[in-house]
Design a protein around this motif. Structure first.
Motif, mmCIF file in Angstrom:
data_model
loop_
_atom_site.group_PDB
_atom_site.id
_atom_site.type_symbol
_atom_site.label_atom_id
_atom_site.label_comp_id
_atom_site.label_asym_id
_atom_site.label_seq_id
_atom_site.Cartn_x
_atom_site.Cartn_y
_atom_site.Cartn_z
ATOM 1 N N PRO A 59 0.835 -1.204 0.000
ATOM 2 C CA PRO A 59 0.000 0.000 0.000
ATOM 3 C C PRO A 59 0.872 1.258 0.000
ATOM 4 C CG PRO A 59 -0.734 -1.554 1.657
ATOM 5 C CD PRO A 59 0.572 -2.061 1.141
ATOM 6 N N GLN A 60 0.446 2.241 -0.754
ATOM 7 C CA GLN A 60 1.221 3.468 -0.879
ATOM 8 C C GLN A 60 0.713 4.592 0.018
ATOM 9 O OE1 GLN A 60 4.063 3.480 -2.814
ATOM 10 N NE2 GLN A 60 3.549 1.306 -2.836
ATOM 11 N N HIS A 61 -0.465 4.419 0.582
ATOM 12 C CA HIS A 61 -1.066 5.494 1.365
ATOM 13 C C HIS A 61 -1.404 5.023 2.772
ATOM 14 C CE1 HIS A 61 -1.344 7.866 -2.275
ATOM 15 N NE2 HIS A 61 -1.845 6.794 -2.869
ATOM 16 N N ALA A 62 -1.100 5.865 3.727
ATOM 17 C CA ALA A 62 -1.389 5.534 5.121
ATOM 18 C C ALA A 62 -2.883 5.380 5.358
ATOM 19 C CB ALA A 62 -0.803 6.593 6.039
ATOM 20 N N ALA A 63 -3.710 6.018 4.547
ATOM 21 C CA ALA A 63 -5.158 5.933 4.748
ATOM 22 C C ALA A 63 -5.647 4.483 4.697
ATOM 23 C CB ALA A 63 -5.881 6.772 3.705
ATOM 24 N N SER A 64 -5.025 3.652 3.866
ATOM 25 C CA SER A 64 -5.404 2.238 3.814
ATOM 26 C C SER A 64 -5.131 1.562 5.139
ATOM 27 C CB SER A 64 -4.617 1.513 2.715
ATOM 28 O OG SER A 64 -4.858 2.080 1.469
ATOM 29 N N PHE A 65 -3.990 1.857 5.721
ATOM 30 C CA PHE A 65 -3.635 1.283 7.022
ATOM 31 C C PHE A 65 -4.545 1.829 8.118
ATOM 32 C CE2 PHE A 65 0.192 0.513 4.628
ATOM 33 C CZ PHE A 65 0.605 -0.724 5.084
ATOM 34 N N ASN A 66 -4.795 3.131 8.084
ATOM 35 C CA ASN A 66 -5.622 3.736 9.127
ATOM 36 C C ASN A 66 -7.004 3.109 9.159
ATOM 37 O OD1 ASN A 66 -3.411 5.381 9.484
ATOM 38 N ND2 ASN A 66 -4.336 7.165 8.533
ATOM 39 N N ALA A 67 -7.573 2.880 7.972
ATOM 40 C CA ALA A 67 -8.896 2.265 7.911
ATOM 41 C C ALA A 67 -8.854 0.824 8.427
ATOM 42 C CB ALA A 67 -9.424 2.315 6.479
ATOM 43 N N PHE A 68 -7.798 0.107 8.082
ATOM 44 C CA PHE A 68 -7.647 -1.269 8.566
ATOM 45 C C PHE A 68 -7.434 -1.285 10.080
ATOM 46 C CE2 PHE A 68 -4.802 -5.254 8.518
ATOM 47 C CZ PHE A 68 -5.882 -6.104 8.717
ATOM 48 N N ILE A 69 -6.603 -0.390 10.584
ATOM 49 C CA ILE A 69 -6.361 -0.308 12.025
ATOM 50 C C ILE A 69 -7.660 0.003 12.764
ATOM 51 C CG2 ILE A 69 -5.188 1.022 13.845
ATOM 52 C CD1 ILE A 69 -2.792 1.266 11.868
ATOM 53 N N SER A 70 -8.526 0.811 12.159
ATOM 54 C CA SER A 70 -9.787 1.136 12.829
ATOM 55 C C SER A 70 -10.645 -0.106 13.048
ATOM 56 C CB SER A 70 -10.558 2.210 12.061
ATOM 57 O OG SER A 70 -11.035 1.712 10.839
ATOM 58 N N CYS A 71 -10.492 -1.110 12.182
ATOM 59 C CA CYS A 71 -11.210 -2.369 12.405
ATOM 60 C C CYS A 71 -10.766 -3.000 13.726
ATOM 61 C CB CYS A 71 -10.969 -3.332 11.245
ATOM 62 S SG CYS A 71 -11.703 -2.808 9.681
ATOM 63 N N TYR A 72 -9.465 -3.032 13.966
ATOM 64 C CA TYR A 72 -8.954 -3.570 15.237
ATOM 65 C C TYR A 72 -9.341 -2.673 16.408
ATOM 66 C CZ TYR A 72 -6.055 -6.947 12.716
ATOM 67 O OH TYR A 72 -5.618 -7.984 11.941
ATOM 68 N N ALA A 73 -9.362 -1.370 16.171
ATOM 69 C CA ALA A 73 -9.688 -0.436 17.248
ATOM 70 C C ALA A 73 -11.086 -0.684 17.796
ATOM 71 C CB ALA A 73 -9.555 1.003 16.754
ATOM 72 N N TYR A 74 -12.019 -1.032 16.917
ATOM 73 C CA TYR A 74 -13.406 -1.210 17.359
ATOM 74 C C TYR A 74 -13.685 -2.571 17.964
ATOM 75 C CZ TYR A 74 -14.864 3.270 15.489
ATOM 76 O OH TYR A 74 -15.019 4.608 15.264
ATOM 77 N N ILE A 75 -12.748 -3.520 17.905
ATOM 78 C CA ILE A 75 -13.013 -4.826 18.519
ATOM 79 C C ILE A 75 -13.147 -4.694 20.040
ATOM 80 C CG2 ILE A 75 -11.998 -7.091 18.991
ATOM 81 C CD1 ILE A 75 -11.042 -7.157 16.139
ATOM 82 N N PRO A 76 -12.364 -4.091 20.839
ATOM 83 C CA PRO A 76 -11.075 -3.438 20.655
ATOM 84 C C PRO A 76 -9.903 -4.409 20.824
ATOM 85 C CG PRO A 76 -11.867 -2.998 22.871
ATOM 86 C CD PRO A 76 -12.915 -3.851 22.183
#
Length: 136
Positions: free
Chosen positions: A34-51
């Motif tokens: 991935p070239q953009h942090a936004a892809s990671f941020n969106a993926f990380i938000s999935c883990y954040a909401y589990i939490p």
């Protein structure tokens, strides 16, 4: 897609995390790194909401360590802090909760990542102590 998955997880469908993980793996396999942090941020938000703060931090650290991946942004670290605010039903213990906060802030400082207003808002929210059983 990750944003929708994160919302589904936030609404209680934790089974979506495995779909998010598969989607991330497949996108890397097909598109490459991935070239953009936004892809990671969106993926990380999935883990954040589990939490799952450990997975949030692991992915953030992998962003730092992998020279082909984008560096974490203020939003990346903010998503990790947001993940801590999700520990309401099963709070962390006080020491562990603030250890995570310190780790996130230390990474930001070490890598000269600017703190935004949203960073401070999340920190003020965390001071309320719901994530770790008592206020600070």
């Amino acid at each position: 897609l990750f944003g929708g998955m994160a919302l589904a997880i936030k609404d209680g469908d934790s089974s979506m995390i495995s779909a998010a993980e598969r989607l991330f793996q497949q996108s890397v396999a097909v598109i490459g790194d991935p070239q953009h942090a936004a892809s990671f941020n969106a993926f990380i938000s999935c883990y954040a909401y589990i939490p799952d703060i450990n997975s949030c931090l692991d992915l953030t650290k992998n962003m730092i360590d992998n020279e082909n991946w984008p560096n974490p942004t203020p939003q990346t670290y903010g998503t990790c802090l947001k993940g801590l605010t999700q520990y309401i039903k099963e709070p962390l213990n006080y020491e562990q909760g603030w250890k995570y906060v310190d780790e996130i802030l230390d990474m930001m400082n070490k890598h000269s990542v600017e703190k935004h207003v949203s960073t401070y808002a999340l920190l003020f929210n965390l001071c309320g102590g719901k994530f770790c059983g008592r206020s600070d």
